[in-house]
Design a protein around this motif. Structure first.
Motif, short mmCIF file in Angstrom:
data_model
loop_
_atom_site.label_atom_id
_atom_site.label_comp_id
_atom_site.label_asym_id
_atom_site.label_seq_id
_atom_site.Cartn_x
_atom_site.Cartn_y
_atom_site.Cartn_z
N LEU A 127 0.83 -1.20 0.00
CA LEU A 127 0.00 0.00 0.00
C LEU A 127 0.87 1.26 0.00
O LEU A 127 0.64 2.19 -0.76
N SER A 128 1.91 1.27 0.86
CA SER A 128 2.82 2.42 0.90
C SER A 128 3.47 2.62 -0.46
O SER A 128 3.59 3.74 -0.95
N PHE B 237 1.28 4.17 -2.93
CA PHE B 237 1.16 5.60 -2.67
C PHE B 237 2.36 6.35 -3.23
O PHE B 237 2.21 7.37 -3.89
N GLU B 238 3.54 5.81 -2.96
CA GLU B 238 4.76 6.47 -3.44
C GLU B 238 4.75 6.57 -4.96
O GLU B 238 5.10 7.60 -5.52
N ASP C 212 2.88 7.60 8.15
CA ASP C 212 3.35 7.07 6.87
C ASP C 212 2.35 7.50 5.80
O ASP C 212 1.46 8.30 6.06
N SER C 213 2.52 6.96 4.61
CA SER C 213 1.73 7.48 3.49
C SER C 213 0.39 6.78 3.29
O SER C 213 -0.31 7.04 2.33
N THR C 214 0.03 5.87 4.21
CA THR C 214 -1.12 5.02 3.92
C THR C 214 -2.47 5.54 4.41
O THR C 214 -3.48 4.93 4.13
N ILE D 64 -3.57 5.20 7.16
CA ILE D 64 -4.06 4.25 8.16
C ILE D 64 -3.51 4.61 9.54
O ILE D 64 -2.32 4.91 9.68
N TRP E 255 -3.62 3.47 13.91
CA TRP E 255 -3.63 2.22 14.67
C TRP E 255 -4.22 2.45 16.05
O TRP E 255 -3.86 3.41 16.73
N PRO F 136 -5.56 -1.86 12.88
CA PRO F 136 -5.46 -0.79 11.89
C PRO F 136 -6.84 -0.16 11.70
O PRO F 136 -7.84 -0.88 11.59
#
Lengths: 77, 201
Positions: free
Chosen positions: A69-70, A73-74, B41-43, B45, B47, B59
């Motif tokens: 997923l990361s 995104f990148e 982070d980039s998600t 999400i 926690w 999550p």
């Protein structure tokens, strides 16, 4: 556990505001009608079971999936 | 105070950030204290990390990120259990399940975690709407949310801007909903008012 025998069309009252009626009996299946105040929560037991199972699966969330997923995104950035 | 976590190592926690869950999470009734960790982070999400059990972290995601129009329908008893007067003081999260194949990522829309942001009390509330799924696949929605984030200069400014927009949008939606509810019953609500006659299938 309190066990009561009821016939078709008969009902059970719980407290003053909850009523459970036997609506239909068909082989191994019983249809129940439930009359209750709006704030009363009524769910099939399986719903709770499904949620508990899903919560357990949520804990096992995969690092691999998260990384994917990361990465996605990148790439899109 | 310091807490141990399996995913994020040792974390410094401000005690005022601790959210109490008197009934725990379904299937985890003994877990009564959590904090929300933003791994930045980039998600998108977050926690929900247990204070006492390092290995317990769910999550979660804000439902508005997946569907800006999403609005959790809480019953008066739900609000009361969280000492809330209306759903405006509530922060809602959906618990996610993240499999190795990310295409099958799912969100539990049926039983969101609802938190009284002021009093820091939370509960996992099972919603009555029978159309909501315990395992709703959200990959495409998440992708869209990520694509929107892409267009912003940086993730941080995106989030801040999103929250500002969103709280405004929420207020509008809430106002509209109240109006709609006054005019006619919500079509999603299966139960007639004031009493209901659900018949199990």
């Amino acid at each position: 556990m309190l066990v009561l025998t009821r016939k078709l069309g008969e009902s059970i009252a719980i407290d003053d505001h909850i009523k459970i009626v036997v609506v239909q009996i068909k082989g191994k299946q019983v249809r129940l009608g439930i009359k209750a105040p709006k704030e009363t929560k009524i769910h099939r037991e399986e719903v709770y079971q499904a949620i508990q199972d899903q919560n357990k699966k949520a804990l096992d969330s995969s690092h691999q999936g998260l990384d994917a997923l990361s990465q996605e995104f990148e790439e899109k950035k | 105070m310091k807490i141990e976590t399996q995913r994020f190592g040792t974390q410094e926690v401000n005690e005022s950030e601790i959210i109490s869950f008197p009934e725990g999470i379904l299937g985890f009734e003994g877990e009564n204290q959590f904090i929300v960790i933003d791994p930045s982070d980039s998600t998108l999400i977050l926690w929900l990390q247990s204070i006492k059990s390092p290995e317990i972290a769910f999550p979660i995601i804000e439902p508005q990120l997946l569907d800006p129009a999403s609005q959790v329908q809480l019953l008066p008893a739900d609000l009361k259990s969280l000492s809330l007067e209306s759903s405006t003081g509530a922060t809602t999260y959906n618990i996610l399940t993240i499999p190795a194949d990310i295409k099958y990522i799912s969100a539990n829309l049926k039983a969101p975690v609802v938190i009284n942001s002021k009093l820091k009390i939370g509960r996992q509330i099972v919603l009555q709407d029978s159309k909501l799924e315990v395992r709703a696949e959200i990959y495409n929605q998440l992708k869209t949310a990520i694509a929107s984030a892409k267009s912003a200069a940086s993730n941080d400014s995106y989030r801040t801007r999103f929250e500002a927009q969103n709280s405004q949008a929420n207020n509008n939606v809430a106002a509209k909903n109240t109006q709609a509810n006054n005019e006619k019953a919500n079509p999603k609500e299966v139960r007639p008012s004031p009493s209901n006659e659900n018949i199990a299938e």
